[in-house]
Design a protein around this motif. Structure first.
Motif, short mmCIF file in Angstrom:
data_model
loop_
_atom_site.label_atom_id
_atom_site.label_comp_id
_atom_site.label_asym_id
_atom_site.label_seq_id
_atom_site.Cartn_x
_atom_site.Cartn_y
_atom_site.Cartn_z
N ILE A 1 0.85 -1.31 -0.11
CA ILE A 1 -0.03 -0.02 0.13
C ILE A 1 0.84 1.46 0.04
O ILE A 1 1.86 1.23 0.67
N GLY A 2 0.47 2.13 -0.84
CA GLY A 2 1.22 3.55 -0.63
C GLY A 2 2.51 3.52 -1.79
O GLY A 2 2.98 4.58 -2.21
N ASP A 3 2.84 2.13 -2.20
CA ASP A 3 4.00 2.23 -3.46
C ASP A 3 3.44 2.40 -4.63
O ASP A 3 2.06 2.10 -4.96
N SER A 4 4.26 2.49 -5.43
CA SER A 4 3.88 2.78 -7.16
C SER A 4 4.00 0.93 -7.56
O SER A 4 4.83 0.40 -7.12
N SER A 5 3.13 0.80 -8.63
CA SER A 5 3.08 -0.41 -9.01
C SER A 5 3.22 -0.24 -10.43
O SER A 5 2.58 0.54 -10.90
N VAL A 6 3.98 -0.99 -11.39
CA VAL A 6 4.12 -0.85 -12.64
C VAL A 6 3.79 -2.11 -13.45
O VAL A 6 4.29 -3.24 -12.95
N LEU A 7 2.82 -2.16 -14.31
CA LEU A 7 2.39 -3.43 -15.10
C LEU A 7 2.82 -3.03 -16.48
O LEU A 7 2.40 -2.19 -16.93
N THR A 8 3.31 -4.13 -17.26
CA THR A 8 3.74 -3.94 -18.58
C THR A 8 2.98 -4.66 -19.49
O THR A 8 2.30 -5.76 -19.15
N CYS A 9 2.83 -4.16 -20.71
CA CYS A 9 2.18 -4.90 -21.80
C CYS A 9 3.28 -5.46 -22.65
O CYS A 9 4.27 -5.43 -22.39
N PRO A 10 2.69 -6.69 -23.31
CA PRO A 10 3.75 -7.24 -24.35
C PRO A 10 4.50 -6.35 -25.11
O PRO A 10 3.85 -5.77 -25.70
#
Length: 176
Positions: A1-10
């Motif tokens: 919680i509170g952190d940044s999250s990065v989700l990548t695409c193919p």
């Protein structure tokens, strides 16, 4: 919680269009879209905490700033290229570390409390087994776990409460 999250695409060459379809746990669905031919991005019903993250020579990504329980849910990325459509799917779960406190109840028994964690913490006592466990669920999806030591061993002057959680482990000692 509170952190940044990065989700990548193919990562694919010659991207024509890129779309994130987001179904968060709280609130309605949102969509982020990008068209390469016009170099334009569009958003529908998405919070300002969700933004594109383009980096040279890396897969395009979605950055969720200061992730919270409300951002939990399903995230589907669709990449359209001349070779076809490609999908990436994520289920985002946010960990909430519990707040640890160690105190005595009204009868003088040590109580170890792991408050408002997600998922619930595991609580145990070092060298002690006479304890009771209580859990209280909260509306926001967090859980408070209380472990009450019902009897200290006669040959032990201090006891230690141990809290185990995916976001970290903690221990604290108290006099018996």
């Amino acid at each position: 919680i509170g952190d940044s999250s990065v989700l990548t695409c193919p990562l694919k060459p010659n991207i024509n269009m890129l779309t994130w379809k987001i179904s968060p746990k709280v609130g309605g669905p949102c969509t982020l879209g990008y068209r390469a031919d016009t170099d334009t991005a569009d958003r529908t019903n998405c919070s300002d905490s969700m933004n594109w993250k383009f980096r040279p020579h890396l897969a395009p990504a979605l950055e969720i700033q200061q992730a919270g329980i409300a951002q939990e849910g399903n995230y589907i990325c669709e990449v359209v290229t001349p070779e076809g459509n490609f999908h990436g799917t994520y289920h985002l779960t946010v960990l909430v570390p519990p707040r640890l406190s160690l105190y005595y109840d009204e009868h003088g028994n040590p109580v170890c409390e792991a408050a408002a964690g997600k998922p619930p913490a595991q609580v145990s006592w070092l060298l002690e087994s006479n304890s009771s466990l209580e859990e209280e669920s909260h509306d926001n999806g967090t859980v408070t776990v209380l472990s009450r030591l019902t009897a200290c061993s006669t040959n032990v002057t201090d006891t230690t409460c141990m809290v185990f959680h995916p976001a970290g482990n903690w221990s604290e000692s108290i006099a018996c």
